[in-house]
Design an enzyme around this catalytic site. Structure first.
Site, PDB file in Angstrom:
ATOM      1  N   HIS A   1       8.126 -39.434   5.465  1.00 30.17           N
ATOM      2  CA  HIS A   1       7.677 -38.238   6.194  1.00 30.17           C
ATOM      3  C   HIS A   1       7.445 -38.583   7.662  1.00 30.17           C
ATOM      4  CE1 HIS A   1       5.730 -34.208   6.047  1.00 30.17           C
ATOM      5  NE2 HIS A   1       5.036 -34.665   7.076  1.00 30.17           N
TER       6      HIS A   1
ATOM      7  N   LYS B   1      17.918 -39.506   6.993  1.00 28.73           N
ATOM      8  CA  LYS B   1      17.090 -40.469   6.248  1.00 28.73           C
ATOM      9  C   LYS B   1      17.874 -41.036   5.061  1.00 28.73           C
ATOM     10  CE  LYS B   1      12.723 -38.189   7.400  1.00 28.73           C
ATOM     11  NZ  LYS B   1      11.752 -37.182   6.917  1.00 28.73           N
TER      12      LYS B   1
ATOM     13  N   ASP C   1      17.334 -34.617  18.153  1.00 27.75           N
ATOM     14  CA  ASP C   1      16.487 -35.463  17.322  1.00 27.75           C
ATOM     15  C   ASP C   1      16.461 -36.857  17.948  1.00 27.75           C
ATOM     16  OD1 ASP C   1      15.435 -37.012  15.097  1.00 27.75           O
ATOM     17  OD2 ASP C   1      16.088 -35.391  13.772  1.00 27.75           O
TER      18      ASP C   1
ATOM     19  N   GLU D   1       5.742 -37.468  11.179  1.00 28.11           N
ATOM     20  CA  GLU D   1       4.550 -36.710  11.576  1.00 28.11           C
ATOM     21  C   GLU D   1       4.890 -35.329  12.144  1.00 28.11           C
ATOM     22  OE1 GLU D   1       2.454 -38.468  14.892  1.00 28.11           O
ATOM     23  OE2 GLU D   1       0.631 -37.408  14.359  1.00 28.11           O
ATOM     24  N   CYS D   2       4.118 -34.328  11.700  1.00 30.41           N
ATOM     25  CA  CYS D   2       4.162 -32.999  12.278  1.00 30.41           C
ATOM     26  C   CYS D   2       2.722 -32.518  12.266  1.00 30.41           C
ATOM     27  CB  CYS D   2       5.063 -32.081  11.465  1.00 30.41           C
ATOM     28  SG  CYS D   2       5.031 -30.376  12.059  1.00 30.41           S
TER      29      CYS D   2
ATOM     30  N   ARG E   1       8.772 -40.378  -0.656  1.00 28.42           N
ATOM     31  CA  ARG E   1       9.044 -39.513   0.492  1.00 28.42           C
ATOM     32  C   ARG E   1       8.847 -40.318   1.769  1.00 28.42           C
ATOM     33  NH1 ARG E   1      10.405 -35.111   2.973  1.00 28.42           N
ATOM     34  NH2 ARG E   1       9.305 -34.455   4.843  1.00 28.42           N
TER      35      ARG E   1
ATOM     36  N   ARG F   1      14.535 -39.400  16.349  1.00 26.16           N
ATOM     37  CA  ARG F   1      13.893 -40.287  15.377  1.00 26.16           C
ATOM     38  C   ARG F   1      14.759 -41.495  15.051  1.00 26.16           C
ATOM     39  NH1 ARG F   1      12.371 -35.904  10.946  1.00 26.16           N
ATOM     40  NH2 ARG F   1      14.293 -35.023  11.762  1.00 26.16           N
TER      41      ARG F   1
ATOM     42  N   CYS G   1       6.813 -28.923   6.849  1.00 27.67           N
ATOM     43  CA  CYS G   1       6.336 -30.304   6.803  1.00 27.67           C
ATOM     44  C   CYS G   1       5.175 -30.502   5.821  1.00 27.67           C
ATOM     45  CB  CYS G   1       5.969 -30.763   8.202  1.00 27.67           C
ATOM     46  SG  CYS G   1       7.394 -30.695   9.312  1.00 27.67           S
TER      47      CYS G   1
END
Ligand SMILES: [Zn+2]
Length: 445
Positions: A268, A382, A353, A270-271, A266, A355, A284
């Site tokens: 991931h 992703k 977004d 951050e949240c 995974r 990211r 999340c």
């Protein structure tokens, strides 16, 4: 510039005069150097050749501005990611000597990772230093000669204990094997922490822009924080003041590059609200916990599991923006519907977004990943970034429906309609309007 005498007088409010623990002239005896130029006297960067075939040929990343290193710097920015600001504060208040050099005795990695062919490819890894964990091993001669070389990556081991994992053991979905999961229900992990180190030509190429545009934007949108982005085109490496990442490895790290072993993974982002504090507006934490369980099971079956945790809070928009969006979502006409989920973020942040997953696969290439058997994620961004970087993804796995909090349906359905991965049906526009989150009135205040 004000002299010390001016700065020590009482200010106009009548407040007592500030007293420095140490005078800033003692901390920084030389004149302020606002920026440097390639042709300047004393500028002699330690040779650095990104993607060279050996760590010796590559050379260490040197970003120190300590007086005896200023001319030898071969990178722009500051070490420590976002924590460079706290280091500055520690120096300013006299808690840290400005010329402190770390004692690296006994800090070496607990586990061996790599080297892999990807480490020697200047374009495969552009946002972290592939030799960043092995600086003492490879650059001890430089350190002895006074070059301020610091690791940007560290590898250690730990046991982790989570209440949700205790539950999984109790209800039989995860078993204690005494190795991956200890008799006491702890998960054994190898952890890697890494701070960003950007090779600017490679980062620019990854996004299909010019290096000059990237440098100018980084300069302008950090408040002109790093003038060398403009004045030192000869320096190609930049250490940005942003959060890094952590890798949690379940099982033997040597299995990650082994094509005969299965890999569950995974990635991931951050949240904090969900991951740490259990907020139920998104999925999340349930995703994170589910992936940890799946990674442990894969390791128990002879494979290996990897969770990569990026400090990209709130789709890299930050928590302030995220909370503003939450408010707008709950207050908008018609309530918090999946149909307006991304629109509200765009109205506040300008984009939905930030990211930009193009740099994300670098850490996978650093770990030696060539195939992911089970990718625990519904994110198309992703998935596409990973596949585009040359890694095969065999199976995409989304979270089981019974693990989704009720209020997170808005997020999930909006993401599916936007093209995120699902094995189920893609909702229509009318259906999206019908997927509604909780109203504030229903929340006890
Ligand atoms: Zn979340």
């Amino acid at each position: 510039m004000a002299k010390d005498a001016d700065m020590q007088g009482a200010d106009a409010s009548g407040a007592p005069a500030a007293q420095d623990a140490v005078s800033h002239q003692d901390l920084y005896p030389s004149r302020v150097v606002l920026t440097t130029y390639p042709s300047q006297l004393g500028i002699d960067p330690v040779p650095l050749s990104w993607g060279a075939k050996t760590p010796a040929e590559r050379g260490p990343v040197v970003v120190s501005r300590q007086q005896d290193n200023l001319g030898r710097r071969n990178a722009i920015g500051a070490g420590g990611g976002s924590y460079c600001i706290y280091r500055a504060l520690a120096v300013a208040i006299g808690a840290l000597a400005p010329n402190h050099r770390p004692d690296f005795d006994l800090t070496e990695p607990t586990n061996t990772i790599g080297p892999f062919a990807s480490w020697l490819d200047p374009e495969k890894i552009v946002s972290l230093d592939p030799w960043g964990h092995a600086t003492v091993e490879h650059y001890s001669e430089h350190i002895k000669q006074g070059i301020d070389v610091r690791p940007s990556t560290a590898i250690t081991q730990a046991h982790i204990k989570l209440p949700e994992i205790d539950d999984a053991i109790r209800n039989g979905t995860l078993r204690c094997d005494g190795d991956i999961v200890t008799a006491g229900g702890e998960l054994k992990v190898v952890k890697v922490a890494s701070e960003p180190v950007w090779h600017l030509p490679g980062v620019a190429k990854r996004f299909g822009i010019t290096e000059a545009t990237l440098r100018r934007a980084l300069f302008e949108d950090t408040g002109g924080m790093y003038p060398e982005l403009i004045t030192r085109p000869d320096l190609k490496v930049f250490l940005p003041p942003i959060g890094g990442l952590t890798v949690y490895i379940f099982g033997d790290p040597a299995h990650i590059p082994d094509p005969t072993k299965r890999l569950t993974m995974r990635v991931h982002d951050e949240c904090n609200g969900s991951d740490v504090f259990g907020s139920d507006i998104c999925t999340c934490k349930p995703y994170l916990i589910y992936s940890i369980e799946e990674c442990a099971r894969e390791a128990q079956n002879g494979g290996v599991g990897v969770v990569v945790y990026f400090r990209k809070e709130g789709r890299a928009l930050g928590e302030v923006t995220k909370y503003l969006v939450y408010n707008a979502r709950k207050r908008q006409e018609g309530g918090d519907t999946a149909a307006n989920y991304f629109k509200r973020t765009e109205l506040v942040a300008g984009v939905k977004d930030m990211r930009f997953q193009a740099l994300m696969p670098d850490i996978l290439h650093w770990l030696g990943v060539s195939r992911i058997d089970r990718f625990i994620s519904m994110s198309n961004m992703k998935y596409e970034a990973i596949v585009d970087s040359g890694i095969e993804v065999v199976e995409r796995v989304s979270i089981p429906a019974d693990r989704m909090p009720a209020d997170s349906k808005v997020e999930i359905e909006a993401k599916i309609a936007d093209g995120y991965f699902t094995t189920g049906a893609v909702p229509t526009a009318d259906e999206l309007l019908a997927v509604k989150g909780r109203n504030w009135d229903e929340v006890p205040h």
